[in-house]
Design an enzyme around this catalytic site. Structure first.
Site, PDB file in Angstrom:
ATOM      1  N   ARG A  28      24.311 -59.616   5.609  1.00 40.07           N
ATOM      2  CA  ARG A  28      23.755 -58.964   4.418  1.00 40.07           C
ATOM      3  C   ARG A  28      24.692 -59.090   3.209  1.00 40.07           C
ATOM      4  O   ARG A  28      24.795 -58.163   2.406  1.00 40.07           O
ATOM      5  CB  ARG A  28      23.464 -57.481   4.675  1.00 40.07           C
ATOM      6  CG  ARG A  28      22.376 -57.220   5.677  1.00 40.07           C
ATOM      7  CD  ARG A  28      21.003 -57.197   4.993  1.00 40.07           C
ATOM      8  NE  ARG A  28      19.969 -56.864   5.938  1.00 40.07           N
ATOM      9  CZ  ARG A  28      19.364 -55.679   5.988  1.00 40.07           C
ATOM     10  NH1 ARG A  28      19.680 -54.730   5.156  1.00 40.07           N
ATOM     11  NH2 ARG A  28      18.440 -55.471   6.881  1.00 40.07           N
ATOM     12  N   ARG A  32      21.949 -55.004  -1.950  1.00 32.67           N
ATOM     13  CA  ARG A  32      21.992 -53.919  -2.947  1.00 32.67           C
ATOM     14  C   ARG A  32      23.377 -53.455  -3.365  1.00 32.67           C
ATOM     15  O   ARG A  32      23.515 -52.774  -4.370  1.00 32.67           O
ATOM     16  CB  ARG A  32      21.186 -52.732  -2.439  1.00 32.67           C
ATOM     17  CG  ARG A  32      19.697 -52.963  -2.534  1.00 32.67           C
ATOM     18  CD  ARG A  32      18.927 -51.933  -1.751  1.00 32.67           C
ATOM     19  NE  ARG A  32      19.265 -52.081  -0.338  1.00 32.67           N
ATOM     20  CZ  ARG A  32      18.679 -51.423   0.652  1.00 32.67           C
ATOM     21  NH1 ARG A  32      17.750 -50.538   0.386  1.00 32.67           N
ATOM     22  NH2 ARG A  32      19.045 -51.631   1.892  1.00 32.67           N
ATOM     23  N   ARG A  41      16.636 -58.167  -8.364  1.00 30.82           N
ATOM     24  CA  ARG A  41      15.635 -57.503  -7.515  1.00 30.82           C
ATOM     25  C   ARG A  41      14.628 -56.748  -8.390  1.00 30.82           C
ATOM     26  O   ARG A  41      13.441 -56.747  -8.104  1.00 30.82           O
ATOM     27  CB  ARG A  41      16.382 -56.555  -6.579  1.00 30.82           C
ATOM     28  CG  ARG A  41      15.556 -55.586  -5.779  1.00 30.82           C
ATOM     29  CD  ARG A  41      14.987 -56.244  -4.571  1.00 30.82           C
ATOM     30  NE  ARG A  41      14.293 -55.269  -3.749  1.00 30.82           N
ATOM     31  CZ  ARG A  41      13.094 -54.772  -4.021  1.00 30.82           C
ATOM     32  NH1 ARG A  41      12.444 -55.157  -5.098  1.00 30.82           N
ATOM     33  NH2 ARG A  41      12.531 -53.891  -3.225  1.00 30.82           N
ATOM     34  N   ASP A  78      13.995 -62.455   5.181  1.00 35.01           N
ATOM     35  CA  ASP A  78      14.013 -61.313   6.091  1.00 35.01           C
ATOM     36  C   ASP A  78      13.404 -61.724   7.425  1.00 35.01           C
ATOM     37  O   ASP A  78      12.524 -62.593   7.459  1.00 35.01           O
ATOM     38  CB  ASP A  78      13.239 -60.132   5.502  1.00 35.01           C
ATOM     39  CG  ASP A  78      13.620 -58.847   6.227  1.00 35.01           C
ATOM     40  OD1 ASP A  78      14.632 -58.239   5.856  1.00 35.01           O
ATOM     41  OD2 ASP A  78      12.934 -58.498   7.207  1.00 35.01           O
ATOM     42  N   TYR A 154       9.146 -54.325  15.401  1.00 33.84           N
ATOM     43  CA  TYR A 154       8.542 -53.984  14.106  1.00 33.84           C
ATOM     44  C   TYR A 154       7.027 -54.219  14.124  1.00 33.84           C
ATOM     45  O   TYR A 154       6.263 -53.455  13.531  1.00 33.84           O
ATOM     46  CB  TYR A 154       9.196 -54.801  12.980  1.00 33.84           C
ATOM     47  CG  TYR A 154      10.616 -54.366  12.711  1.00 33.84           C
ATOM     48  CD1 TYR A 154      10.881 -53.259  11.901  1.00 33.84           C
ATOM     49  CD2 TYR A 154      11.691 -55.019  13.294  1.00 33.84           C
ATOM     50  CE1 TYR A 154      12.176 -52.838  11.673  1.00 33.84           C
ATOM     51  CE2 TYR A 154      12.997 -54.607  13.074  1.00 33.84           C
ATOM     52  CZ  TYR A 154      13.237 -53.515  12.264  1.00 33.84           C
ATOM     53  OH  TYR A 154      14.521 -53.094  12.047  1.00 33.84           O
TER      54      TYR A 154
HETATM   55  O1  CP3 Z   1      22.466 -61.632   3.144  1.00 27.64           O
HETATM   56  C1  CP3 Z   1      21.854 -61.775   4.234  1.00 27.64           C
HETATM   57  O2  CP3 Z   1      22.326 -61.419   5.332  1.00 27.64           O
HETATM   58  C2  CP3 Z   1      20.515 -62.500   4.216  1.00 27.64           C
HETATM   59  C3  CP3 Z   1      19.350 -61.708   4.066  1.00 27.64           C
HETATM   60  C4  CP3 Z   1      18.831 -60.788   5.169  1.00 27.64           C
HETATM   61  C5  CP3 Z   1      18.064 -59.627   4.863  1.00 27.64           C
HETATM   62  N1  CP3 Z   1      17.598 -59.099   6.029  1.00 27.64           N
HETATM   63  C6  CP3 Z   1      17.787 -59.149   3.496  1.00 27.64           C
HETATM   64  C7  CP3 Z   1      17.294 -57.771   3.296  1.00 27.64           C
HETATM   65  C8  CP3 Z   1      18.880 -60.888   6.567  1.00 27.64           C
HETATM   66  C9  CP3 Z   1      19.617 -61.891   7.433  1.00 27.64           C
HETATM   67  C10 CP3 Z   1      18.089 -59.820   7.095  1.00 27.64           C
HETATM   68  C11 CP3 Z   1      17.848 -59.620   8.526  1.00 27.64           C
HETATM   69  C12 CP3 Z   1      17.148 -58.409   8.970  1.00 27.64           C
HETATM   70  N2  CP3 Z   1      16.100 -57.771   8.387  1.00 27.64           N
HETATM   71  C13 CP3 Z   1      17.424 -57.758  10.195  1.00 27.64           C
HETATM   72  C14 CP3 Z   1      18.448 -58.203  11.213  1.00 27.64           C
HETATM   73  C15 CP3 Z   1      19.836 -57.800  10.856  1.00 27.64           C
HETATM   74  C16 CP3 Z   1      20.095 -56.326  10.888  1.00 27.64           C
HETATM   75  O3  CP3 Z   1      20.413 -55.792   9.806  1.00 27.64           O
HETATM   76  O4  CP3 Z   1      19.997 -55.714  11.964  1.00 27.64           O
HETATM   77  C17 CP3 Z   1      16.540 -56.661  10.308  1.00 27.64           C
HETATM   78  C18 CP3 Z   1      16.464 -55.672  11.440  1.00 27.64           C
HETATM   79  C19 CP3 Z   1      15.695 -56.698   9.148  1.00 27.64           C
HETATM   80  C20 CP3 Z   1      14.551 -55.791   8.855  1.00 27.64           C
HETATM   81  C21 CP3 Z   1      14.740 -55.044   7.595  1.00 27.64           C
HETATM   82  N3  CP3 Z   1      14.790 -55.619   6.346  1.00 27.64           N
HETATM   83  C22 CP3 Z   1      14.876 -53.648   7.443  1.00 27.64           C
HETATM   84  C23 CP3 Z   1      14.876 -52.638   8.573  1.00 27.64           C
HETATM   85  C24 CP3 Z   1      15.002 -53.401   6.070  1.00 27.64           C
HETATM   86  C25 CP3 Z   1      15.043 -52.049   5.400  1.00 27.64           C
HETATM   87  C26 CP3 Z   1      16.394 -51.438   5.465  1.00 27.64           C
HETATM   88  C27 CP3 Z   1      17.140 -51.739   4.199  1.00 27.64           C
HETATM   89  O5  CP3 Z   1      18.312 -52.112   4.289  1.00 27.64           O
HETATM   90  O6  CP3 Z   1      16.527 -51.537   3.136  1.00 27.64           O
HETATM   91  C28 CP3 Z   1      14.989 -54.654   5.396  1.00 27.64           C
HETATM   92  C29 CP3 Z   1      15.094 -54.880   3.939  1.00 27.64           C
HETATM   93  C30 CP3 Z   1      16.097 -55.881   3.459  1.00 27.64           C
HETATM   94  N4  CP3 Z   1      16.345 -57.100   4.024  1.00 27.64           N
HETATM   95  C31 CP3 Z   1      16.910 -55.746   2.293  1.00 27.64           C
HETATM   96  C32 CP3 Z   1      17.657 -56.930   2.186  1.00 27.64           C
HETATM   97  C33 CP3 Z   1      18.623 -57.304   1.102  1.00 27.64           C
HETATM   98  C34 CP3 Z   1      16.882 -54.579   1.310  1.00 27.64           C
HETATM   99  C35 CP3 Z   1      15.582 -54.552   0.578  1.00 27.64           C
HETATM  100  C36 CP3 Z   1      15.693 -54.402  -0.918  1.00 27.64           C
HETATM  101  O7  CP3 Z   1      16.542 -55.009  -1.581  1.00 27.64           O
HETATM  102  O8  CP3 Z   1      14.819 -53.676  -1.450  1.00 27.64           O
END
Ligand code: CP3
Length: 344
Positions: A28, A32, A41, A78, A154
């Site tokens: 990640r 944010r 964003r 994602d 999910y």
């Molecule tokens: O920089 C990176 O690592 C690449 C981008 C990336 C994102 N999600 C962007 C993201 C990657 C590799 C993921 C993987 C992901 N997504 C996982 C596996 C890794 C982990 O964290 O366990 C999972 C379980 C998800 C599912 C997911 N996506 C959730 C549960 C959420 C909401 C929680 C949160 O942090 O808001 C997301 C949203 C998400 N994915 C964001 C980002 C940058 C935030 C959303 C936003 O900016 O509004």
């Protein structure tokens, strides 16, 4: 005289080469905690729109590379884009996370129609192409997907879950139907990662963030078996692309996950003892495992935790990373301090 091939420290480490200065990237790393991400964003509309707009997704992928000079970029997307590509309704709600229209019986398992799937996700492949064209050759580009068990969680729960009650009840009560769901996700994931690799991803990572919720028999059916089938299929067509497996929370199941799936390297969560990490490193490169909250804390604690990991693991093939994703409250300057300490 031949020109030397550009060195790509991440790929070298994943191929078992030990380096005095381990490569670093962070889960990640785009997100944010970065003001430049928050700004972009805001322009994109929804998070799904951001993932499906190649110019913006490529820019967000590159932001942390410009700021910190990491050894790898990870595609900005994602894991839930696979259910989206399979036609499941998906949105992200501020403060709540992802929301999907849940599927609950074998009759609801989506079909895999490759043409429709790739048409939906085509912008992601274009993002990969754009990023690869912009990156320095020494910086590896990582593609990724969620692993079937975590993606299924999910799809079935309709969002993030605390107890995975519906998912696990289905796995126990209707094993044949549930295994068909897992196999369907694996099939789509293979096609998806194949396209990412063809577009320029040089490494792929499989995220099984909820592996720790699977009891032993389910772990074998829903974590190990589909991971092995994905790895086998990708290796057949792309034998030189390293695959990193991340089975978060797998604990005592980690060794079997590493030995039976065929992954090239294992990403370890922060709860993994370094003695166990060292033992795993005897036959596979390891990646990890700083706790994301140590990065929030910063200062002496961050330095001590970082040094402890580097001291334990840099005698073998090793990639420095967190044990899970960066959290939004992370001060960006702590990330700069971490990188400086590793580069020493
Ligand atoms: O920089 C990176 O690592 C690449 C981008 C990336 C994102 N999600 C962007 C993201 C990657 C590799 C993921 C993987 C992901 N997504 C996982 C596996 C890794 C982990 O964290 O366990 C999972 C379980 C998800 C599912 C997911 N996506 C959730 C549960 C959420 C909401 C929680 C949160 O942090 O808001 C997301 C949203 C998400 N994915 C964001 C980002 C940058 C935030 C959303 C936003 O900016 O509004």
């Amino acid at each position: 005289m031949e020109c030397p091939m550009p060195k790509t420290p991440l790929i070298d480490a994943l191929n078992g080469i030990v380096s005095a200065r381990p490569p670093i990237w962070l889960m990640r790393q785009a997100g944010r905690y970065l003001p430049e991400y928050r700004e972009l964003r805001g322009q994109a509309g929804s998070f799904v729109d951001l993932c499906l707009t190649p110019a913006l997704a490529a820019e967000v992928t590159l932001q942390p590379i410009r700021r910190y000079g990491f050894d790898a970029a990870i595609l900005f997307s994602d894991i839930l884009m696979v259910p989206f590509g399979l036609g499941q309704h998906l949105r992200f709600e501020e403060g709540r996370g992802p929301i999907l229209a849940p599927i609950q019986t074998a009759a609801d398992i989506p079909r895999f129609d490759p043409e429709g799937f790739h048409a939906q996700l085509g912008p992601i492949y274009e993002t990969v192409e754009r990023v690869r064209a912009e990156l320095d050759p020494s910086v590896a580009l990582i593609g990724f997907a969620g692993s079937p068990w975590t993606v299924a969680s999910y799809m079935v729960e309709g969002g993030t879950s605390r107890d995975f009650a519906r998912l696990k009840t289905w796995a126990f009560a209707d094993p044949d139907g549930f295994d068909r769901l897992i196999a369907r996700i694996a099939e789509a994931t293979i096609a998806y990662l194949d396209r990412q690799i063809r577009a320029g991803a040089q490494v792929v990572k499989l995220f099984d963030s909820w592996a720790g919720a699977a009891p032993e028999t389910v772990f074998e059916r829903a974590v190990i078996a589909p991971t092995k089938s994905i790895v086998t299929a990708l290796k057949r067509d792309h034998p030189s692309v390293p695959i990193i497996g991340f089975a978060r929370g797998a604990g005592a199941m980690t060794r079997s996950y590493v030995e039976t799936t065929g992954i090239d390297a294992v990403a370890l969560d922060s709860a993994t003892p370094l003695a166990m990490a060292c033992a795993l490193q005897a036959d596979r490169p390891v990646q990890g495992n700083l706790d994301p909250m140590a990065l929030v804390a910063g200062g002496d604690a961050l330095r001590a935790e970082t040094d402890r990991i580097v001291d334990a693991l840099s005698a073998g093939p090793f990639v420095f990373n967190l044990g899970h994703g960066i959290v939004p409250q992370t001060p960006p300057e702590h990330v700069a301090e971490l990188v400086a300490r590793l580069r020493g």
